[in-house]
Design an enzyme around this catalytic site. Structure first.
Site, PDB file in Angstrom:
ATOM      1  N   ASN A  51      31.686  15.365  -3.942  1.00 29.16           N
ATOM      2  CA  ASN A  51      31.799  14.184  -3.076  1.00 29.16           C
ATOM      3  C   ASN A  51      32.741  14.463  -1.905  1.00 29.16           C
ATOM      4  OD1 ASN A  51      33.812  14.141  -5.143  1.00 29.16           O
ATOM      5  ND2 ASN A  51      34.154  11.960  -4.878  1.00 29.16           N
TER       6      ASN A  51
ATOM      7  N   GLU B 178      34.651  12.248   0.960  1.00 32.57           N
ATOM      8  CA  GLU B 178      34.993  10.894   1.406  1.00 32.57           C
ATOM      9  C   GLU B 178      35.411  10.885   2.870  1.00 32.57           C
ATOM     10  OE1 GLU B 178      37.781   9.431  -1.551  1.00 32.57           O
ATOM     11  OE2 GLU B 178      36.148   9.169  -3.004  1.00 32.57           O
TER      12      GLU B 178
ATOM     13  N   CYS C 102      28.263  11.074  -1.982  1.00 27.78           N
ATOM     14  CA  CYS C 102      28.431  11.456  -3.386  1.00 27.78           C
ATOM     15  C   CYS C 102      28.089  12.931  -3.601  1.00 27.78           C
ATOM     16  CB  CYS C 102      27.517  10.617  -4.275  1.00 27.78           C
ATOM     17  SG  CYS C 102      27.921   8.875  -4.348  1.00 27.78           S
TER      18      CYS C 102
ATOM     19  N   GLU D  55      26.075  14.229  -5.765  1.00 30.43           N
ATOM     20  CA  GLU D  55      24.650  14.493  -5.991  1.00 30.43           C
ATOM     21  C   GLU D  55      23.916  14.703  -4.673  1.00 30.43           C
ATOM     22  OE1 GLU D  55      26.594  12.171  -7.240  1.00 30.43           O
ATOM     23  OE2 GLU D  55      25.815  11.330  -9.117  1.00 30.43           O
TER      24      GLU D  55
ATOM     25  N   CYS E  72      25.012   7.097  -8.957  1.00 29.13           N
ATOM     26  CA  CYS E  72      24.953   5.730  -8.428  1.00 29.13           C
ATOM     27  C   CYS E  72      23.516   5.400  -7.996  1.00 29.13           C
ATOM     28  CB  CYS E  72      25.917   5.579  -7.245  1.00 29.13           C
ATOM     29  SG  CYS E  72      25.311   6.306  -5.704  1.00 29.13           S
TER      30      CYS E  72
ATOM     31  N   CYS F 268      22.141   7.435  -5.083  1.00 33.02           N
ATOM     32  CA  CYS F 268      21.800   8.816  -5.458  1.00 33.02           C
ATOM     33  C   CYS F 268      20.529   8.865  -6.301  1.00 33.02           C
ATOM     34  CB  CYS F 268      22.964   9.474  -6.187  1.00 33.02           C
ATOM     35  SG  CYS F 268      24.317   9.896  -5.065  1.00 33.02           S
TER      36      CYS F 268
HETATM   37  N1  THU Z   1      30.755   9.429  -6.772  1.00 26.61           N
HETATM   38  C1  THU Z   1      29.967  10.533  -6.812  1.00 26.61           C
HETATM   39  O1  THU Z   1      30.161  11.481  -6.044  1.00 26.61           O
HETATM   40  N2  THU Z   1      28.947  10.564  -7.718  1.00 26.61           N
HETATM   41  C2  THU Z   1      28.737   9.632  -8.689  1.00 26.61           C
HETATM   42  O2  THU Z   1      27.863   9.805  -9.515  1.00 26.61           O
HETATM   43  C3  THU Z   1      29.590   8.429  -8.732  1.00 26.61           C
HETATM   44  C4  THU Z   1      30.543   8.260  -7.604  1.00 26.61           C
HETATM   45  C5  THU Z   1      31.887   9.418  -5.836  1.00 26.61           C
HETATM   46  C6  THU Z   1      31.754   8.520  -4.646  1.00 26.61           C
HETATM   47  C7  THU Z   1      33.208   8.308  -4.270  1.00 26.61           C
HETATM   48  O3  THU Z   1      33.643   9.383  -3.458  1.00 26.61           O
HETATM   49  C8  THU Z   1      33.945   8.377  -5.587  1.00 26.61           C
HETATM   50  O4  THU Z   1      33.048   9.004  -6.499  1.00 26.61           O
HETATM   51  C9  THU Z   1      34.375   7.023  -6.131  1.00 26.61           C
HETATM   52  O5  THU Z   1      33.323   6.118  -6.126  1.00 26.61           O
END
Ligand code: THU
Length: 142
Positions: free
Chosen positions: A53, A55, A64, A66, A97, A100
Site C-alpha cells: 500500500n 498512502e 491498496c 492488491e 477491500c 480491490c
Molecule cells: N489496505 C490495503 O492495502 N489492502 C487491504 O486489503 C486493506 C487495506 C490499506 C489501505 C490503507 O493504506 C491502509 O491499509 C489502511 O486502510
C-alpha cells in the site's frame, strides 16, 4: 474472524506467494494509518509480482497493496493470473477491500485469494468475496 473455513497452519516455505506478500509488506508506505499491507500475484507463467500500500497526504488517493501489485504486473505485460495473496499485520483480518475486489475481478472473477487474518490464513476465491461481480461481459450485452 467468523469464517466457515478451517484456519490454515502458520505460513511456511510451502506458501511462496504468501511469503512474497509478507516480504512486500515491509516496503509499504503507510505513514498515516501505520497499517502496512503487502500483496503478491502469481502470473500465468509462474512469476510472482509484489506490491504494497502507498498512502498519500490527500488520504483518498492512497492505493491498496492488491491494486499496487496488479498495476505493477499489468505494466510489466502480464494479463493472466493464477492467484493473489495479501499479508497484513499479524493476527489482523486483512481481506481485500471492496474496491480491490472489483479491481481483481477485472482480470479473473474467480481468482484464488489468500489473506492473513486473526484465524491464520484464509484461502478463498474472488467469486466468494465478490459474487455477481460486474465484468466486461455486461458491456457486450447492450
Ligand atoms: N489496505 C490495503 O492495502 N489492502 C487491504 O486489503 C486493506 C487495506 C490499506 C489501505 C490503507 O493504506 C491502509 O491499509 C489502511 O486502510
Amino acid at each position: 474472524m467468523t469464517n466457515k473455513r478451517q484456519p490454515m497452519p502458520p505460513m511456511s516455505s510451502a506458501e511462496p506467494l504468501l511469503e512474497a506478500a509478507r516480504s512486500a509488506r515491509a516496503r509499504a508506505y503507510a505513514p498515516y494509518s501505520g497499517f502496512k499491507v503487502g500483496a503478491a500475484v502469481e502470473t500465468d507463467d509462474g512469476s510472482i509480482v509484489t506490491g504494497a500500500n502507498v498512502e498519500n497526504a490527500s488520504f483518498g488517493l492512497s492505493i491498496c497493496a492488491e491494486r499496487s501489485a496488479l498495476v505493477r504486473a499489468i505494466a510489466e505485460g502480464y494479463r493472466s493470473f493464477r492467484a493473489i495473496a495479501v499479508a497484513g499485520p499479524d493476527g489482523v483480518d486483512t481481506a481485500p477491500c471492496g474496491t480491490c475486489r472489483q479491481f481483481i475481478a477485472e482480470f479473473d472473477a474467480t481468482m484464488p485469494v489468500s489473506f492473513t487474518s486473526s484465524d491464520g490464513v484464509v484461502r478463498t476465491t474472488l467469486a466468494e468475496l465478490l459474487p455477481y461481480a460486474f465484468t466486461s461481459e455486461a458491456l457486450t450485452q447492450t
